[in-house]
Design a protein around this motif. Structure first.
Motif, PDB file in Angstrom:
ATOM      1  N   LEU A 189       4.727  -6.586 -15.922  1.00  0.00           N
ATOM      2  CA  LEU A 189       4.857  -5.589 -14.471  1.00  0.00           C
ATOM      3  C   LEU A 189       3.740  -5.007 -14.031  1.00  0.00           C
ATOM      4  N   MET A 190       3.175  -4.323 -15.001  1.00  0.00           N
ATOM      5  CA  MET A 190       1.982  -3.614 -14.628  1.00  0.00           C
ATOM      6  C   MET A 190       0.657  -4.454 -14.136  1.00  0.00           C
ATOM      7  N   ASP A 191       0.668  -5.672 -14.818  1.00  0.00           N
ATOM      8  CA  ASP A 191      -0.304  -6.692 -14.329  1.00  0.00           C
ATOM      9  C   ASP A 191       0.090  -7.088 -12.947  1.00  0.00           C
ATOM     10  N   LYS A 192       1.432  -7.451 -12.692  1.00  0.00           N
ATOM     11  CA  LYS A 192       1.656  -7.719 -11.092  1.00  0.00           C
ATOM     12  C   LYS A 192       1.709  -6.484 -10.136  1.00  0.00           C
ATOM     13  N   ALA A 193       1.634  -5.458 -10.602  1.00  0.00           N
ATOM     14  CA  ALA A 193       1.621  -4.469  -9.813  1.00  0.00           C
ATOM     15  C   ALA A 193       0.222  -4.298  -9.410  1.00  0.00           C
ATOM     16  N   GLU A 247       9.966  -2.334  -5.223  1.00  0.00           N
ATOM     17  CA  GLU A 247       9.836  -3.560  -5.860  1.00  0.00           C
ATOM     18  C   GLU A 247       9.435  -3.626  -7.414  1.00  0.00           C
ATOM     19  N   ILE A 248       8.739  -2.992  -8.042  1.00  0.00           N
ATOM     20  CA  ILE A 248       8.888  -2.639  -9.579  1.00  0.00           C
ATOM     21  C   ILE A 248      10.208  -2.542  -9.870  1.00  0.00           C
ATOM     22  N   ILE A 265       3.064   4.088 -11.067  1.00  0.00           N
ATOM     23  CA  ILE A 265       3.114   4.356 -12.719  1.00  0.00           C
ATOM     24  C   ILE A 265       4.500   4.935 -12.678  1.00  0.00           C
ATOM     25  N   ILE A 266       5.026   5.874 -11.916  1.00  0.00           N
ATOM     26  CA  ILE A 266       6.288   6.291 -11.873  1.00  0.00           C
ATOM     27  C   ILE A 266       7.305   5.507 -12.002  1.00  0.00           C
ATOM     28  N   ALA A 267       7.260   4.425 -11.216  1.00  0.00           N
ATOM     29  CA  ALA A 267       8.214   3.272 -11.248  1.00  0.00           C
ATOM     30  C   ALA A 267       8.096   2.536 -12.342  1.00  0.00           C
ATOM     31  N   LEU A 268       7.055   2.310 -13.031  1.00  0.00           N
ATOM     32  CA  LEU A 268       6.848   1.521 -14.281  1.00  0.00           C
ATOM     33  C   LEU A 268       7.340   2.107 -15.415  1.00  0.00           C
ATOM     34  N   ARG A 269       7.559   3.277 -15.396  1.00  0.00           N
ATOM     35  CA  ARG A 269       8.040   3.953 -16.439  1.00  0.00           C
ATOM     36  C   ARG A 269       9.707   3.528 -17.081  1.00  0.00           C
ATOM     37  N   PHE A 270      10.027   3.082 -15.927  1.00  0.00           N
ATOM     38  CA  PHE A 270      11.585   2.532 -16.233  1.00  0.00           C
ATOM     39  C   PHE A 270      11.545   1.338 -16.786  1.00  0.00           C
TER      40      PHE A 270
END
Length: 146
Positions: free
Chosen positions: A118-122, A131-132, A104-109
């Motif tokens: 990217l969320m669905d892939k994660a 990797e995110i 979640i912290i990585a996705l904020r970027f």
């Protein structure tokens, strides 16, 4: 003007903490451990006293940073809930259960247009935070991270 942020330069270092206080506390702790003397009861008592002092100093220099990061992580989670709701009109809780905090912290970027893919892939591939971040094309900078 703030520098454009990306995967290579997003990590932050605070010189006073990272390069002065924490290294000195670690050096003092290591020096104390190396100098411990167990030859007699008085030396053992002095050694344990010095070790407790050194360990306490290390904790005093380290724990406030951990507390700040944990608090900031909670704020990021709240920001992501709000952002997800603004983008999708739905609650984030179901997706949140499928992601770990680091993801979640990585996705904020990620920019809004690439956040959901990217969320669905994660979720599907259990993508690592590193990797995110590497997969983000439109980086949404965070210059306020502690």
């Amino acid at each position: 003007m703030l520098k454009t942020q990306n995967f290579e330069n997003h990590a932050k270092y605070y010189p006073l903490h990272h390069f002065f206080i924490l290294p000195l506390a670690l050096i003092f702790l290591g020096w104390t451990v190396v100098r411990m003397d167990f030859s007699n009861s008085e030396a053992i008592s002095d050694s344990l006293y010095q070790f407790l002092l050194a360990f306490t100093l290390f904790l005093i220099s380290y724990l406030p940073r951990i507390y700040a990061l944990k608090n900031q992580n909670r704020i990021i989670r709240l920001e992501m809930r709000q952002r997800f709701h603004e983008i999708t009109g739905t609650q984030f809780y179901e997706k949140e259960k499928l992601l770990n905090s680091a993801q979640i912290i990585a996705l904020r970027f990620a920019g809004d247009e690439e956040l959901l893919p990217l969320m669905d892939k994660a979720v599907k591939e259990n993508t690592s935070p590193k990797e995110i971040k590497k997969n983000i094309k439109n980086w949404k900078a965070d210059h306020h991270r502690v």
